[in-house]
Every structure is written in structure tokens, then in C-alpha cells.
Scaffold this motif. Structure first.
Motif, PDB file in Angstrom:
ATOM      1  N   MET A 132      -8.317   5.302   2.354  1.00  0.00           N
ATOM      2  CA  MET A 132      -7.122   5.760   1.642  1.00  0.00           C
ATOM      3  C   MET A 132      -5.872   5.532   2.486  1.00  0.00           C
ATOM      4  O   MET A 132      -4.767   5.437   1.957  1.00  0.00           O
ATOM      5  N   GLY A 133      -6.063   5.427   3.793  1.00  0.00           N
ATOM      6  CA  GLY A 133      -4.933   5.134   4.666  1.00  0.00           C
ATOM      7  C   GLY A 133      -4.377   3.736   4.471  1.00  0.00           C
ATOM      8  O   GLY A 133      -3.278   3.425   4.953  1.00  0.00           O
ATOM      9  N   LEU A 134      -5.133   2.885   3.756  1.00  0.00           N
ATOM     10  CA  LEU A 134      -4.660   1.529   3.468  1.00  0.00           C
ATOM     11  C   LEU A 134      -3.639   1.509   2.336  1.00  0.00           C
ATOM     12  O   LEU A 134      -2.989   0.488   2.108  1.00  0.00           O
ATOM     13  N   LEU A 135      -3.519   2.638   1.645  1.00  0.00           N
ATOM     14  CA  LEU A 135      -2.587   2.730   0.514  1.00  0.00           C
ATOM     15  C   LEU A 135      -1.196   3.020   1.059  1.00  0.00           C
ATOM     16  O   LEU A 135      -0.717   4.153   1.037  1.00  0.00           O
ATOM     17  N   GLN A 140     -15.018  -0.398 -10.065  1.00  0.00           N
ATOM     18  CA  GLN A 140     -14.637  -1.321 -11.127  1.00  0.00           C
ATOM     19  C   GLN A 140     -13.112  -1.415 -11.287  1.00  0.00           C
ATOM     20  O   GLN A 140     -12.569  -2.477 -11.553  1.00  0.00           O
ATOM     21  N   LEU A 141     -12.433  -0.262 -11.119  1.00  0.00           N
ATOM     22  CA  LEU A 141     -10.991  -0.238 -11.340  1.00  0.00           C
ATOM     23  C   LEU A 141     -10.208  -0.779 -10.149  1.00  0.00           C
ATOM     24  O   LEU A 141      -8.990  -0.972 -10.250  1.00  0.00           O
ATOM     25  N   SER A 142     -10.899  -1.034  -9.043  1.00  0.00           N
ATOM     26  CA  SER A 142     -10.188  -1.433  -7.829  1.00  0.00           C
ATOM     27  C   SER A 142      -9.553  -2.814  -7.933  1.00  0.00           C
ATOM     28  O   SER A 142      -8.782  -3.205  -7.051  1.00  0.00           O
ATOM     29  N   LEU A 166      -0.870   1.520  -5.449  1.00  0.00           N
ATOM     30  CA  LEU A 166      -0.943   2.927  -5.842  1.00  0.00           C
ATOM     31  C   LEU A 166       0.104   3.777  -5.126  1.00  0.00           C
ATOM     32  O   LEU A 166       0.235   3.734  -3.907  1.00  0.00           O
ATOM     33  N   THR A 167       0.849   4.559  -5.920  1.00  0.00           N
ATOM     34  CA  THR A 167       1.848   5.479  -5.362  1.00  0.00           C
ATOM     35  C   THR A 167       1.485   6.936  -5.613  1.00  0.00           C
ATOM     36  O   THR A 167       1.952   7.818  -4.881  1.00  0.00           O
ATOM     37  N   SER A 168       0.671   7.211  -6.628  1.00  0.00           N
ATOM     38  CA  SER A 168       0.322   8.597  -6.968  1.00  0.00           C
ATOM     39  C   SER A 168      -1.143   8.679  -7.362  1.00  0.00           C
ATOM     40  O   SER A 168      -1.599   7.935  -8.240  1.00  0.00           O
ATOM     41  N   LEU A 169      -1.870   9.587  -6.717  1.00  0.00           N
ATOM     42  CA  LEU A 169      -3.302   9.784  -6.996  1.00  0.00           C
ATOM     43  C   LEU A 169      -3.559  11.266  -7.179  1.00  0.00           C
ATOM     44  O   LEU A 169      -3.419  12.051  -6.239  1.00  0.00           O
ATOM     45  N   SER A 170      -3.932  11.661  -8.391  1.00  0.00           N
ATOM     46  CA  SER A 170      -4.178  13.072  -8.686  1.00  0.00           C
ATOM     47  C   SER A 170      -5.599  13.255  -9.196  1.00  0.00           C
ATOM     48  O   SER A 170      -5.952  12.815 -10.294  1.00  0.00           O
ATOM     49  N   LEU A 171      -6.416  13.930  -8.371  1.00  0.00           N
ATOM     50  CA  LEU A 171      -7.833  14.166  -8.681  1.00  0.00           C
ATOM     51  C   LEU A 171      -8.160  15.657  -8.663  1.00  0.00           C
ATOM     52  O   LEU A 171      -9.331  16.037  -8.625  1.00  0.00           O
ATOM     53  N   ALA A 172      -7.148  16.503  -8.701  1.00  0.00           N
ATOM     54  CA  ALA A 172      -7.333  17.945  -8.548  1.00  0.00           C
ATOM     55  C   ALA A 172      -8.154  18.555  -9.679  1.00  0.00           C
ATOM     56  O   ALA A 172      -8.204  18.032 -10.791  1.00  0.00           O
ATOM     57  N   ILE A 227     -15.505   9.997  -3.787  1.00  0.00           N
ATOM     58  CA  ILE A 227     -14.403   9.059  -3.974  1.00  0.00           C
ATOM     59  C   ILE A 227     -14.772   7.789  -3.214  1.00  0.00           C
ATOM     60  O   ILE A 227     -14.854   7.804  -1.987  1.00  0.00           O
ATOM     61  N   PRO A 228     -15.019   6.684  -3.913  1.00  0.00           N
ATOM     62  CA  PRO A 228     -15.489   5.465  -3.232  1.00  0.00           C
ATOM     63  C   PRO A 228     -14.444   4.887  -2.281  1.00  0.00           C
ATOM     64  O   PRO A 228     -13.236   5.017  -2.497  1.00  0.00           O
ATOM     65  N   SER A 229     -14.922   4.243  -1.242  1.00  0.00           N
ATOM     66  CA  SER A 229     -14.025   3.632  -0.262  1.00  0.00           C
ATOM     67  C   SER A 229     -13.213   2.493  -0.858  1.00  0.00           C
ATOM     68  O   SER A 229     -12.143   2.148  -0.343  1.00  0.00           O
ATOM     69  N   SER A 230     -13.687   1.934  -1.977  1.00  0.00           N
ATOM     70  CA  SER A 230     -12.978   0.822  -2.619  1.00  0.00           C
ATOM     71  C   SER A 230     -11.621   1.240  -3.167  1.00  0.00           C
ATOM     72  O   SER A 230     -10.837   0.385  -3.574  1.00  0.00           O
ATOM     73  N   ILE A 231     -11.327   2.551  -3.158  1.00  0.00           N
ATOM     74  CA  ILE A 231     -10.011   3.002  -3.593  1.00  0.00           C
ATOM     75  C   ILE A 231      -8.919   2.385  -2.720  1.00  0.00           C
ATOM     76  O   ILE A 231      -7.767   2.225  -3.157  1.00  0.00           O
ATOM     77  N   GLY A 232      -9.275   1.997  -1.503  1.00  0.00           N
ATOM     78  CA  GLY A 232      -8.301   1.367  -0.620  1.00  0.00           C
ATOM     79  C   GLY A 232      -7.813   0.021  -1.116  1.00  0.00           C
ATOM     80  O   GLY A 232      -6.828  -0.522  -0.585  1.00  0.00           O
TER      81      GLY A 232
END
Length: 415
Positions: free
Chosen positions: A220-223, A171-173, A202-208, A192-197
């Protein structure tokens, strides 16, 4: 005739005057109504807070305009609320859904308090919202999918709460302006859905520090603008996609404490020239430390403990002159032979080195004398669990060297 004409003109001017007064009055009333909507929404926000230990909301009363209340910022032109900035106020309470009525809102910063309950679905009505920071509270429930309507969002931080469920990336993509996501330190689950690409800005992604599982999607390589990736301490597995290691904008990768496997790319220092921190400890990585790593000249942290890395350490590792932390602990580095520690001579170039750990590997041979010439910033040195021999080196820092190593080195020197 003139009298009739004069009377007619007078009536016309009277009608015009009434119309103009009505128009001005209508506009004034409309503006007042808008301001009243904002004021009532703010008062409802205050009503949902049952503890305000610093008295941050004491100014929220009828003695002054709400645009003068602490933490409230209004636009100059329309006098509409555009920012709510109340960080580190230690509020206790819930976040009122009425905040969704603040239709001109651009920034909400309510971090470092004790808010509980959920994130109101009504936040999805804030079409102008750019910044949402609710970090370090006690907020629970799921991340509202309605945030996908906030198309101006640039930064969202929900770090350090009790959120659960899946990340609504699908939804957020569509948030094409989103640059920074902070969802770490929650109870998020799923993959983590593939739609994140699709989050192209996006410059910073923190899911820790969540309970995420599955693989890192290759999308994610598309980012191409992504510089910071943190997925430490989850239940992720598989191989880190090569597409991530080919993203030249990357400055930090932190994926420790998962079940990743595979080896580091041989050209990692060439494809990630801007790398400053690499955290991959506590996984199942194997293979050698690529010699190309020294091409990432800005590297400050190289953290590889608790894996199955093996082989010799590049003898020019000291070309990383900005190195502050080098942790190779609990791997299979070395060959229990003379020359295993030849690389240490080059580390004398690393004047900012503070943490240096070689413990529990297969390093052998004598402790090199040049060890005494390591950085005078060195605060921790661990050599235990190897097959080292010899005496404590003497040199310019020999006394300090003994102080920091007398415990850590004890298991390395045969009795």
C-alpha cells in the motif's frame, strides 16, 4: 448515338441515386437501431423497479424521446445514453442486466435507494464506464470480477450495502485509472491482497466497517497518490507498514477498532506533513505521542483513545492551531504528577477546538487556570478518571467552562 449516350448517363445517375439513398437509409436505420437498443434497455431497467415513490420514472414513456427522460443523459453527436443519474429516489427493485447493453455509458449513479439483488455481471460490458455509484442500497452478493473490464473506471462506490465475499483486488488491479474506491459498510471478508499496490492512480480507499482480516499489505506504500485511507472497524491486525507513514500525500488515516499494535513513528509529523486527521482508537498501540506531530500543521483531528499510549504530551501541542478534536481518552498518558497538564497552556491557540478528552489516564496535579481560556467553540470536555485536584478555574469563559465540565470533571477532583 446521342440518344443512346443520354440513356446510359441517365441509368448511371439513377444507379448512383439508388446507391446513395440506400447508404443514407442504411446509416439512418443503423442509428435508429442503436437508439432502440438504448431505449429498450432503459425500459427493462424501469420494469425491474416495483416501487417509485417519487414518480421519478413517470416521464419514461413513449410520448417523448428517451434522451429527455428524467435522469437520462445522451451524447449530443450520437444520441446514445452516456449517464444514468437517479440518486435518492428510494426505488425498490433490482438492477436489470440489460443496463449492460448501454454500451456508451460513462456514469451510473443510483445511490440512496432500496435496490436489492446482485450487481449484474453485464456491467463488465460497459467499457466506457467511468463512474459507478450504487451506494446505500440493499445490494447483496459479491463484487463482480467482470468490473475489471471497465478500464476507464475512475470512481466506484458500493458503500452501505450487503455485499459479501472477498474484495477482488487481484482482478481490479488492472484498473490503472481508478482513483476512488468506497467499499465500506458491507460484509466483506478475507485479506487485503498485496496487488492493491498496482492501483497506481488511487487517491482514496475506504474499507471501513467490514469483516476484513490479516495485515495491511506493505505494498500500500506504493500508492504514492493515496490521500485517504479508512479501514476502521474490521478484524485487521499487525503493524501499520512504515511505507504508509512515509506517503506524503496522506491527509487522513482511520484505522480505529482493529487489533493493530506498535508505536507511532517518531518522525510522523515530518513524513506526513499534510495530515489532517488521525484515527487510531481502539487498538493496541503503545509508546509516546511523538513531538514531531506538531509539524503536521494542518492537523484537525487527533483521535487516540483506548490504546496503551504513555508518557507526557508535547508542551507545544497547541502549535496545531487547526485542531478541532483532541481525544486521548483511556490510555496511560501522564505520571500522576504536577506538570502533567502543562501542555494545555498551548492549546489556547486552538481557537476551533470543540472536543477535548483526557479521561482515564494518569494525569495528576492541579487543574490549570488557563483551562478557562480554551476555545469558545468547546462543546465537550472530559477529565474524569485521573488524579487531578484543585478548583474550577475562573476566567473569561468560566461559566461556560463549568457548564460543559461539571459532569465530566466530577470524578477527577478528590472529595
Amino acid at each position: 448515338m446521342w440518344g443512346l449516350r443520354s440513356s446510359t448517363l441517365a441509368n448511371i445517375f439513377l444507379l448512383l441515386s439508388v446507391a446513395m439513398n440506400f447508404s443514407v437509409s442504411h446509416v439512418s436505420a443503423s442509428k435508429q437501431f442503436q437508439n432502440e437498443t438504448d431505449r429498450l434497455a432503459l425500459l427493462e431497467f424501469k420494469n425491474q423497479i416495483h416501487d417509485d415513490p417519487f414518480g421519478a420514472l413517470n416521464s419514461w414513456n413513449h410520448s417523448q424521446h428517451h434522451c429527455r427522460w428524467e435522469g437520462v443523459t445522451c451524447s449530443t453527436r450520437h444520441q446514445r445514453v452516456i449517464a444514468l443519474t437517479l440518486r435518492q429516489k428510494q426505488f425498490s427493485g433490482t438492477i436489470s442486466p440489460q443496463v449492460g447493453n448501454l454500451s456508451f455509458m460513462r456514469s451510473i449513479q443510483l445511490g440512496e435507494s432500496q435496490f436489492h439483488g446482485g450487481i449484474p455481471q453485464e456491467f463488465g460490458r460497459l467499457f466506457r464506464l467511468r463512474v459507478l455509484n450504487l451506494s446505500h442500497n440493499a445490494i447483496s452478493g459479491k463484487i463482480p470480477v467482470n468490473l475489471s473490464y471497465c478500464l476507464e473506471l475512475i470512481y466506484i462506490s458500493l458503500t452501505g450495502n450487503n455485499l459479501e465475499g472477498k474484495i477482488p483486488i487481484d482482478q481490479l488491479s488492472n484498473l490503472k485509472k481508478l482513483k476512488r474506491i468506497g467499499f465500506n459498510n458491507n460484509n466483506l471478508t478475507g485479506e487485503i491482497p498485496s496487488s492493491i499496490g498496482n492501483l497506481s492512480s488511487l487517491t482514496s480507499l475506504s474499507l471501513a466497517f467490514n469483516n476484513l482480516e490479516g495485515n495491511l499489505p506493505m505494498e500500500m506504500g506504493l500508492l504514492r497518490r493515496l490521500s485517504f485511507l479508512a479501514a476502521t472497524e474490521n478484524k485487521l491486525s499487525g503493524i501499520i507498514p512504515a511505507s504508509i507513514f512515509n506517503s506524503s500525500a496522506i491527509t487522513a488515516i482511520a484505522v480505529g477498532g482493529n487489533s493493530f499494535h506498535g508505536s507511532l513513528p517518531t518522525n510522523i509529523g515530518l513524513t506526513l506533513p499534510n495530515l489532517q486527521a488521525l484515527y487510531v482508537g481502539g487498538n493496541n498501540f503503545y509508546g509516546s505521542l511523538p513531538t514531531s506531530i506538531t509539524n503536521a500543521s494542518g492537523l484537525e483531528i487527533l483521535d487516540l483513545p483506548n490504546n496503551k499510549f504513555a508518557g507526557q504530551i508535547p508542551t507545544n501541542l497547541g502549535d496545531l492551531t487547526n485542531l478541532q478534536k483532541l481525544n486521548l481518552d483511556t490510555n496511560l498518558f501522564g505520571g500522576n504528577s504536577t506538570g502533567d497538564l502543562d501542555f494545555i497552556a498551548s492549546l489556547t491557540n486552538c481557537s476551533g477546538l470543540r472536543i477535548f478528552s483526557l479521561g482515564y489516564n494518569k494525569f495528576g496535579g492541579n487543574i490549570p487556570r488557563v483551562m478557562a481560556n480554551l476555545s469558545n467553540q468547546l462543546a465537550a470536555l472530559y477529565l474524569g478518571g485521573n488524579q487531578l485536584s484543585g478548583t474550577i478555574p475562573e476566567g473569561g469563559h468560566s461559566k461556560r467552562f463549568w457548564q460543559i465540565t461539571k459532569f465530566a470533571i466530577s470524578k477527577s477532583i478528590p472529595k
